[in-house]
Design a protein around this motif. Sequence first.
Motif, PDB file in Angstrom:
ATOM      1  N   ALA A   1       0.828  -1.212   0.000  1.00 47.28           N
ATOM      2  CA  ALA A   1       0.000   0.000   0.000  1.00 47.28           C
ATOM      3  C   ALA A   1       0.866   1.268   0.000  1.00 47.28           C
ATOM      4  CB  ALA A   1      -0.908  -0.018   1.216  1.00 47.28           C
ATOM      5  N   TYR A   2       2.009   1.179   0.616  1.00 44.02           N
ATOM      6  CA  TYR A   2       2.923   2.333   0.668  1.00 44.02           C
ATOM      7  C   TYR A   2       4.270   1.967   0.073  1.00 44.02           C
ATOM      8  CZ  TYR A   2      -0.207   4.025   4.403  1.00 44.02           C
ATOM      9  OH  TYR A   2      -1.271   4.434   5.136  1.00 44.02           O
ATOM     10  N   LYS A   3       4.974   3.003  -0.354  1.00 44.32           N
ATOM     11  CA  LYS A   3       6.362   2.775  -0.776  1.00 44.32           C
ATOM     12  C   LYS A   3       7.255   3.180   0.402  1.00 44.32           C
ATOM     13  CE  LYS A   3       7.962   3.343  -5.070  1.00 44.32           C
ATOM     14  NZ  LYS A   3       8.441   2.038  -5.388  1.00 44.32           N
TER      15      LYS A   3
ATOM     16  N   THR B   1      11.406   6.786   4.838  1.00 43.71           N
ATOM     17  CA  THR B   1      10.107   7.396   4.518  1.00 43.71           C
ATOM     18  C   THR B   1       9.071   6.330   4.177  1.00 43.71           C
ATOM     19  OG1 THR B   1      10.935   7.673   2.268  1.00 43.71           O
ATOM     20  CG2 THR B   1      10.903   9.646   3.633  1.00 43.71           C
ATOM     21  N   GLN B   2       7.820   6.761   4.385  1.00 40.65           N
ATOM     22  CA  GLN B   2       6.669   5.968   3.933  1.00 40.65           C
ATOM     23  C   GLN B   2       5.981   6.914   2.958  1.00 40.65           C
ATOM     24  OE1 GLN B   2       3.189   6.308   6.328  1.00 40.65           O
ATOM     25  NE2 GLN B   2       2.883   4.085   6.375  1.00 40.65           N
ATOM     26  N   ASP B   3       6.067   6.649   1.688  1.00 40.45           N
ATOM     27  CA  ASP B   3       5.698   7.628   0.649  1.00 40.45           C
ATOM     28  C   ASP B   3       6.427   8.940   0.963  1.00 40.45           C
ATOM     29  OD1 ASP B   3       4.204   5.708  -0.556  1.00 40.45           O
ATOM     30  OD2 ASP B   3       2.282   6.411   0.191  1.00 40.45           O
TER      31      ASP B   3
ATOM     32  N   LYS C   1       5.298  13.224  13.532  1.00 44.07           N
ATOM     33  CA  LYS C   1       4.458  12.853  14.680  1.00 44.07           C
ATOM     34  C   LYS C   1       3.152  12.257  14.183  1.00 44.07           C
ATOM     35  CE  LYS C   1       3.085  14.203  19.181  1.00 44.07           C
ATOM     36  NZ  LYS C   1       2.223  13.057  19.285  1.00 44.07           N
ATOM     37  N   CYS C   2       2.748  11.205  14.850  1.00 43.07           N
ATOM     38  CA  CYS C   2       1.510  10.512  14.502  1.00 43.07           C
ATOM     39  C   CYS C   2       0.369  11.229  15.217  1.00 43.07           C
ATOM     40  CB  CYS C   2       1.660   9.107  15.043  1.00 43.07           C
ATOM     41  SG  CYS C   2       0.412   7.984  14.553  1.00 43.07           S
ATOM     42  N   TRP C   3      -0.753  11.359  14.549  1.00 47.13           N
ATOM     43  CA  TRP C   3      -1.880  12.025  15.201  1.00 47.13           C
ATOM     44  C   TRP C   3      -2.220  11.264  16.475  1.00 47.13           C
ATOM     45  CZ3 TRP C   3      -6.971  10.825  16.482  1.00 47.13           C
ATOM     46  CH2 TRP C   3      -7.732  11.933  16.900  1.00 47.13           C
TER      47      TRP C   3
ATOM     48  N   HIS D   1       6.018   9.730  17.653  1.00 47.23           N
ATOM     49  CA  HIS D   1       6.709  10.086  16.414  1.00 47.23           C
ATOM     50  C   HIS D   1       6.932   8.776  15.674  1.00 47.23           C
ATOM     51  CE1 HIS D   1       7.727  14.325  16.884  1.00 47.23           C
ATOM     52  NE2 HIS D   1       7.671  14.085  18.176  1.00 47.23           N
ATOM     53  N   ARG D   2       6.815   8.790  14.377  1.00 48.03           N
ATOM     54  CA  ARG D   2       6.966   7.540  13.626  1.00 48.03           C
ATOM     55  C   ARG D   2       8.402   7.016  13.738  1.00 48.03           C
ATOM     56  NH1 ARG D   2       3.021  10.284  11.157  1.00 48.03           N
ATOM     57  NH2 ARG D   2       1.257   9.151  10.241  1.00 48.03           N
ATOM     58  N   SER D   3       8.519   5.696  13.746  1.00 43.18           N
ATOM     59  CA  SER D   3       9.854   5.085  13.809  1.00 43.18           C
ATOM     60  C   SER D   3       9.828   3.766  13.044  1.00 43.18           C
ATOM     61  CB  SER D   3      10.270   4.846  15.261  1.00 43.18           C
ATOM     62  OG  SER D   3       9.388   3.914  15.840  1.00 43.18           O
TER      63      SER D   3
ATOM     64  N   VAL E   1       4.424   2.674  14.496  1.00 44.28           N
ATOM     65  CA  VAL E   1       5.672   1.967  14.818  1.00 44.28           C
ATOM     66  C   VAL E   1       5.819   0.900  13.737  1.00 44.28           C
ATOM     67  CG1 VAL E   1       6.881   0.515  16.500  1.00 44.28           C
ATOM     68  CG2 VAL E   1       5.421   2.406  17.273  1.00 44.28           C
ATOM     69  N   TYR E   2       6.893   1.009  12.946  1.00 45.56           N
ATOM     70  CA  TYR E   2       7.041   0.138  11.777  1.00 45.56           C
ATOM     71  C   TYR E   2       8.240  -0.779  11.960  1.00 45.56           C
ATOM     72  CZ  TYR E   2       4.087   3.865   9.998  1.00 45.56           C
ATOM     73  OH  TYR E   2       3.072   4.764   9.840  1.00 45.56           O
ATOM     74  N   LYS E   3       8.146  -1.947  11.324  1.00 45.73           N
ATOM     75  CA  LYS E   3       9.328  -2.816  11.297  1.00 45.73           C
ATOM     76  C   LYS E   3       9.398  -3.485   9.930  1.00 45.73           C
ATOM     77  CE  LYS E   3       7.425  -7.021  13.116  1.00 45.73           C
ATOM     78  NZ  LYS E   3       7.793  -8.313  13.386  1.00 45.73           N
TER      79      LYS E   3
HETATM   80  C1  MAN Z   1      -0.835   7.446   7.898  1.00 47.38           C
HETATM   81  C2  MAN Z   1       0.191   6.335   7.766  1.00 47.38           C
HETATM   82  C3  MAN Z   1      -0.202   5.150   8.585  1.00 47.38           C
HETATM   83  C4  MAN Z   1      -0.507   5.541  10.005  1.00 47.38           C
HETATM   84  C5  MAN Z   1      -1.506   6.677  10.030  1.00 47.38           C
HETATM   85  C6  MAN Z   1      -1.718   7.160  11.467  1.00 47.38           C
HETATM   86  O1  MAN Z   1      -1.997   7.071   7.261  1.00 47.38           O
HETATM   87  O2  MAN Z   1       1.399   6.833   8.221  1.00 47.38           O
HETATM   88  O3  MAN Z   1       0.828   4.161   8.549  1.00 47.38           O
HETATM   89  O4  MAN Z   1      -1.009   4.448  10.759  1.00 47.38           O
HETATM   90  O5  MAN Z   1      -1.062   7.734   9.244  1.00 47.38           O
HETATM   91  O6  MAN Z   1      -2.648   8.192  11.513  1.00 47.38           O
END
Ligand code: MAN
Length: 444
Positions: A316-318, A328-330, A366-368, A372-374, A398-400
């Motif tokens: 779903a994401y790059k 990065t996620q996209d 920062k995640c809503w 903060h994303r990691s 939180v990604y792995k």
């Molecule tokens: C975006 C992405 C998701 C994440 C949500 C959180 O959609 O970064 O991976 O879970 O934001 O709001």
Amino acid sequence: MDTTDCCDGSDEYASGAACPTGECQRRMQSFQAERADQLRALEDGQRDRRQLMERAKKLLDEAEASAKELEARAEQLRAQLEQLEARAAEEERLEAEERDRQVADKQDVLLRQLGLDQLTQRQLATLVLDMARSRIANSDDTVSLIRSAREQAAAGTEEQSLKDPTQMDDSASAYKKREDTRRRETKRIEREIESRRKKKEQREKEAEEARAKAEAEGAEVPTPEPAPAEEEEEEPKLPEEEAHPLDVLLDALAESKGFSRAETTAAREARDEVEKQLSTEEKSLEDAKNLLFKSYGPDNVFLALKDECVESAGGAYKYKICFFGKATQDHTSLGTMKDLPSETDETEKDQEDVDPYRLEFTQGTKCWNGPHRSLTVDVVCGPLPMELYEVEEPSTCVYKGKLRAPLACDEQHRAKIMAPPADVARAAAATPPHHIEFEVPAVF
Ligand code: MAN
């Protein structure tokens, strides 16, 4: 169903059921096939890893050599700067000395010409206050005010020279006369210009009327009269304005305050230039040292990939990670790569627990309502090209993920492959096995 006991010498499952014929052998074959794949990947990976090691070594050697060179150059510049600073300071002293001298000269001329040098301190102080009070608007008023201060001073003394007009009084009154003449002359010329303009306007108006009339009557349009000689003449010039003699001297004083010596300017420029060079050189030196003191993992292999990036395919994401850079996620930041654990880091309490092939990216966007994303990436052994896969989000933001790369194809990894699977090892430890296989690790 637990099949472990099928190969532990009892020929039956824990449940009591008989083991199928050849089960033990079949399991051994599949284990061997899997291990052969792993060994192939390991061997290709080790070949690529050796290249990464070589490249890392080359980069480190280059960085070391360049740090040495930069250090030597910085040292040279520091010595040069010291000399240039001393020279600039000396030149600045000479400049200030010369400036003070010139300012004092100009001030002396003013004091003498205005006759201020003959007034007492008290009389001068009174004059300053009078000047402040009368909000002097021009140099003429200044000269008059000084004149009255001198007259007052003369009243209480026999000092004849106080009564005499000063040099400035003389030049100011001569200037005033010239100014009167100039103003009169200006007015006369302005009048002349105006009259010429009017005459020209009139002549043009008449010519236009004659043309319109002839056109209306269908007669031949008369050729306009040539302009009178006077109109052809160049417009008279207004006399140039002249500065008040006091302004001339005050301007000279102001100019002397801004006095600068060409030698001083040159010395200052030479110093600034070397200072700039040194700061650039020191910045590069710091960068080179930082590069040298950073940790690049076992055998420094990560250094070979500095600034390289790997992207995930599909999904779903790059996702994208850059070694010693960002993830990065996209277009969303998943953070910046943390320093790799150093092998000599004393603060790491239990080095055994530290995975030398784990990349951690932290402090992303920062995640809503969350952290903060990691992103944590575990490197698994495999040959080039690298592959970023199985990126998941086990908890919000939180990604792995995993990275297949030669980085992790080291001897420990070989030992791990060569070790018997956990269940076999357990069984072997409990009862003597009826089938033992050795594999001898390849020696490089
Ligand atoms: C975006 C992405 C998701 C994440 C949500 C959180 O959609 O970064 O991976 O879970 O934001 O709001």
